[in-house]
Design an enzyme around this catalytic site. Structure first.
Site, PDB file in Angstrom:
ATOM      1  N   ASP A  59       0.842  -1.196   0.000  1.00 37.05           N
ATOM      2  CA  ASP A  59       0.000   0.000   0.000  1.00 37.05           C
ATOM      3  C   ASP A  59       0.880   1.249   0.000  1.00 37.05           C
ATOM      4  O   ASP A  59       1.887   1.298   0.704  1.00 37.05           O
ATOM      5  CB  ASP A  59      -0.897   0.005   1.243  1.00 37.05           C
ATOM      6  CG  ASP A  59      -2.058   0.970   1.132  1.00 37.05           C
ATOM      7  OD1 ASP A  59      -2.249   1.553   0.055  1.00 37.05           O
ATOM      8  OD2 ASP A  59      -2.771   1.145   2.138  1.00 37.05           O
ATOM      9  N   HIS A  74      -8.850  -0.628  -8.843  1.00 40.26           N
ATOM     10  CA  HIS A  74      -8.741   0.354  -7.764  1.00 40.26           C
ATOM     11  C   HIS A  74      -7.648   1.370  -8.068  1.00 40.26           C
ATOM     12  O   HIS A  74      -7.832   2.578  -7.871  1.00 40.26           O
ATOM     13  CB  HIS A  74      -8.428  -0.372  -6.452  1.00 40.26           C
ATOM     14  CG  HIS A  74      -8.088   0.536  -5.317  1.00 40.26           C
ATOM     15  ND1 HIS A  74      -9.019   1.315  -4.664  1.00 40.26           N
ATOM     16  CD2 HIS A  74      -6.888   0.807  -4.716  1.00 40.26           C
ATOM     17  CE1 HIS A  74      -8.439   2.014  -3.716  1.00 40.26           C
ATOM     18  NE2 HIS A  74      -7.142   1.735  -3.726  1.00 40.26           N
TER      19      HIS A  74
END
Length: 321
Positions: free
Chosen positions: A156, A229
């Site tokens: 991330d 995403h």
């Protein structure tokens, strides 16, 4: 840009330049009505650096830092004369399948360190000092998970700006000169359905995220029938300019309660960039083609703040004459 130097990474929006940490606390508070709670808040704003030093001197290698964000309603109470141009409460988003709720919050303390006990101690001192002037709306302790992965197993924050790109992406500039060096902050707490996610094969997970799982390579999905995403969270304006934000997301959870989540926190020069990103995720691009990650990750909070520069925060800390 105010509060910025080029011989080192930017030194405003308080400690926005602090490196991603191994531990963090995200503390969202509401401030009680009346003049006395406001005076207490001003006192804490004025003395925050001393509180950080009180804890941080014990181990400078822990790199303790804390960023304060102030919500629109509290900002107006502290300084009714002017607020940052884009500052407003978080606007809830209703999509065809998933919603982004708007939840209350007057103050955000984003505490970071390489030691969890330092985060704990600073939070304790802050809440003791604030006392009954505030109530806790949300409190999340985050941690680094392996090589900066979320609990879904993916790295991330890969697309974060770094070095000299940070001020361009995350710090207000001359477009709102009174608040230059500050940053808009949006926070959301997401809870994951790990059982459902782990039932999905890796190839589909990668198509949903837009990156490979093991080695974190970006997948080119421009020709794919459904945007990933990664693609939905990429904001490009009408002139073809891509606008980045600075993320400092952290995993959190409690296996005993079956709670697994990601705390999203995004710092941005322009609030509209984060708003556009969330619109694309929850409504879809085109409409209806929402971010499939939301089938497994549910937003439970949504709050907007402005992290002022140190100079602006010093002004907010002053009692009105």
């Amino acid at each position: 840009m105010a509060g910025q130097t080029w011989d080192r990474v930017p030194i405003d929006a308080q400690s926005i330049e602090a490196p991603l940490s191994s531990s963090a606390v995200f503390l969202v508070l509401c401030v009680a009505d009346g003049p006395s709670p406001l005076s207490t808040v001003r006192s804490v704003l004025d003395g925050l650096d001393d509180l950080i030093k009180t804890v941080g001197f014990r181990d400078l290698g822990a790199k303790l830092s804390c960023i304060v964000g102030i919500g629109a309603n509290l900002w107006d109470r502290l300084d009714a004369s002017k607020r940052p141009a884009e500052l407003k409460p978080f606007a809830s988003i209703t999509g065809t399948a998933h919603n982004a709720p708007s939840t209350p919050g007057d103050m955000l303390f984003h505490i970071r360190a390489e030691r969890a006990d330092f985060c704990f101690e600073l939070e304790k001192l802050l809440l003791t000092t604030l006392g009954d002037a505030v109530r806790v709306v949300d409190e999340v302790s985050g941690f680094r998970y392996f090589d900066a992965r979320d609990l879904l197993g993916f790295v991330d924050g890969t697309a974060n700006p770094a070095g000299r790109d940070i001020p361009t992406s995350a710090l207000v500039g001359d477009e709102d000169g009174d608040f230059a060096g500050g940053s808009y902050v949006v926070v959301q707490k997401y809870l994951h359905d790990l059982a459902a996610w782990n039932a999905v094969d890796t190839a589909k997970q990668e198509a949903i995220i837009g990156r490979t799982k093991v080695d974190n390579i970006e997948i080119d999905d421009d020709a794919a029938p459904r945007k990933s995403h990664k693609s939905l969270a990429t904001i490009v304006d009408a002139d073809g300019t891509e606008h980045d934000i600075l993320r400092d997301n952290m995993p959190f959870g409690s296996p005993g309660r079956g709670e697994y989540g990601t705390y999203f926190i995004g710092y941005s020069r322009h609030l509209w960039v984060v708003e556009s990103m969330l619109q694309r995720m929850f409504v879809g691009e085109p409409a209806g083609a929402y971010d499939r990650l939301l089938d497994f990750s549910t937003a439970h909070t949504g709050t907007t703040f402005f992290a002022p520069s140190r100079a602006t925060m010093a002004k907010l800390a002053q009692e009105p004459s």
